[in-house]
Design an enzyme around this catalytic site. Structure first.
Site, PDB file in Angstrom:
ATOM      1  CB  SER A 255     -17.716  48.304 -59.642  1.00  0.00           C
ATOM      2  OG  SER A 255     -18.442  49.088 -60.547  1.00  0.00           O
ATOM      3  CG  ASP A 349     -20.417  55.036 -55.884  1.00  0.00           C
ATOM      4  OD1 ASP A 349     -20.171  55.421 -57.050  1.00  0.00           O
ATOM      5  OD2 ASP A 349     -20.605  53.841 -55.591  1.00  0.00           O
ATOM      6  CG  HIS A 383     -17.674  53.495 -58.145  1.00  0.00           C
ATOM      7  ND1 HIS A 383     -18.816  52.917 -57.633  1.00  0.00           N
ATOM      8  CD2 HIS A 383     -17.189  52.622 -59.072  1.00  0.00           C
ATOM      9  CE1 HIS A 383     -19.018  51.741 -58.221  1.00  0.00           C
ATOM     10  NE2 HIS A 383     -18.044  51.544 -59.092  1.00  0.00           N
TER      11      HIS A 383
END
Length: 440
Positions: A255, A349, A383
């Site tokens: 991330s 995601d 994600h």
């Protein structure tokens, strides 16, 4: 009364057999690392009996996570999750670890994270009911029960708190003399010090520095800029350790951490192998500083944020586009990276447009005659792609945003992606952080 009058009569023999505890639920191994599979079997059921299997655990704050699936025994009254399909419940089909990755928080927008990785496991309770149980009931007792321990480290791994210079984190050293491949582990916007991935990989033979960079001890409470000099200080600290293999280190990053990890690959000579998980190829939100250089972030547009039906915020569309001419100065020069980069992308995601960013980075590498990038795509995964067999997290609360963030992901696809990518990450680092002695 003679003994023969009650010992050998068919009537009494039948009665005594019915009292035997016939149903048995076994889960092996009963104590193992979190990334190891558990083999669940049931014996002693009536032929073709329909049953409910439930799994539950409590996190360190007492929050409950639960899953359930419905199965049917075979003609011999046996059930084996490695070959028998779930007919319904939280998943369908043959998924040996489905009860583990299908667990969900009873508290809205909960995310399971292990904090004390060295001293205690998660205790997972498995229960068997001899009917289809849609609702939990305190009045129905399970026919069989088994508890398993899920650890995040082994006793031989050493954890060293790091407070040297500006660097804050925890170093996990595998057992033995070394030298070991060294890796810096970076998470994203959650902040603080997240150790569960580093401790698990240390048990697999890697020396892992779980690195905090905001919202921890005397570090800034909020992330306002990315100071790459801090991360270079951490890389030098790790490389200087006598048990760390030279000449370079790896970076495992997720991330916002993957944005930083890619910047480290581009600018820091110490970084020779990078795993980038659902990140970006450019600087967003906060400026990047390194020595005399400042890269301004690409603007984001709050009005492009969307609300999911669950109430969570979808961030996928609110960032500016790195391909626009005005944003080119914020794109990271991936062609300068010294070592290979593994881009791991989740197809569902909902936080970042991670596939587009990875494809742009790979195009940039190819345009400079570089073939050092590789992409793994997992359709249906969300994600938060983390270590295997843990519950997938579709959305969780963000204290920085003061709202829940949507991560996305189908549970079945996400569970499979976590298991496969975990093996690929280890294979990548073993290949590119050259081992000089032994195998592990």
């Amino acid at each position: 009364m003679h003994a023969a009058e009650w010992t050998w009569t068919p009537r009494n023999t039948t009665w005594s057999l019915r009292q035997l505890p016939m149903i048995q639920l076994t889960a092996t191994p009963a104590s193992a690392l979190m990334d190891e599979p558990v083999h669940i079997r049931v014996t002693g059921l009536p032929p073709l009996q329909t049953v409910t299997l439930m799994a539950s655990l409590k996190d360190e704050k007492g929050n409950l996570y639960k899953s359930k699936a419905f199965y049917k025994a075979n003609q011999a009254g046996k059930l084996d999750l490695e070959q028998d399909p779930a007919l319904g419940g939280d998943y369908v089909g043959v998924h040996p670890m489905g009860l583990f990755w299908a667990m969900k928080s009873e508290r809205p927008f909960g995310r399971l994270i292990k904090h004390d990785v060295m001293n205690s496991p998660f205790w997972v309770t498995l229960e068997l009911y001899d009917s289809v149980c849609f609702q939990d009931s305190v009045t129905i007792e399970p026919r069989a029960c088994q508890t398993v321990q899920r650890w995040f480290s082994v006793p031989e791994v050493q954890r060293v708190q790091i407070r040297e210079g500006r660097v804050r984190g925890a170093l996990f050293l595998p057992p033995g003399a070394g030298p070991f491949p060294g890796i810096i582990d970076l998470f994203g916007g959650i902040g603080g010090l997240v150790e569960f991935r580093a401790s698990l990989l240390a048990a697999r033979g890697f020396a892992m520095l779980a690195l905090a960079y905001f919202a921890y001890e005397d570090l800034p409470e909020q992330l306002q800029e990315v100071d790459l000099d801090y991360f270079e200080e951490a890389a030098n600290l790790l490389l200087a350790h006598p048990k760390i293999q030279k000449p370079g280190i790896g970076v495992l990053s997720t991330s916002k951490g993957a944005e930083i990890g890619l910047a480290m690959a581009c600018y820091l000579k110490q970084v020779v192998a990078t795993v980038w998980i659902n990140g970006t190829n450019a600087i967003f939100e906060f400026p990047l500083k390194y020595r005399d250089m400042v890269m301004k972030p690409i603007p984001s547009f709050l009005e492009r944020m969307q609300m999911d039906i669950s109430g969570a915020v979808r961030l996928r569309h609110y960032k500016g586009d790195p391909r626009e001419k005005l944003n080119q100065q914020s794109v990271l020069p991936v062609e300068k990276a010294r070592g290979p980069i593994l881009f791991i992308i989740s197809g569902d995601d909902e936080c970042f447009n991670s596939r587009q960013y990875a494809e742009q980075a790979l195009d940039q590498l190819r345009s400079h005659g570089r073939s050092s990038g590789r992409m793994l795509v997992y359709p249906g995964a969300g994600h938060l792609l983390e270590s295997p067999h843990g519950p997938s997290c579709y959305a969780s609360w963000s204290y920085s945003l003061s709202a829940p963030i949507l991560w996305g992901g189908d549970r079945v696809a996400h569970g499979a992606a976590q298991e496969h990518s975990w093996a690929e990450i280890q294979k990548f680092f073993r290949q590119h952080l050259i081992l000089t002695r032994g195998k592990f």
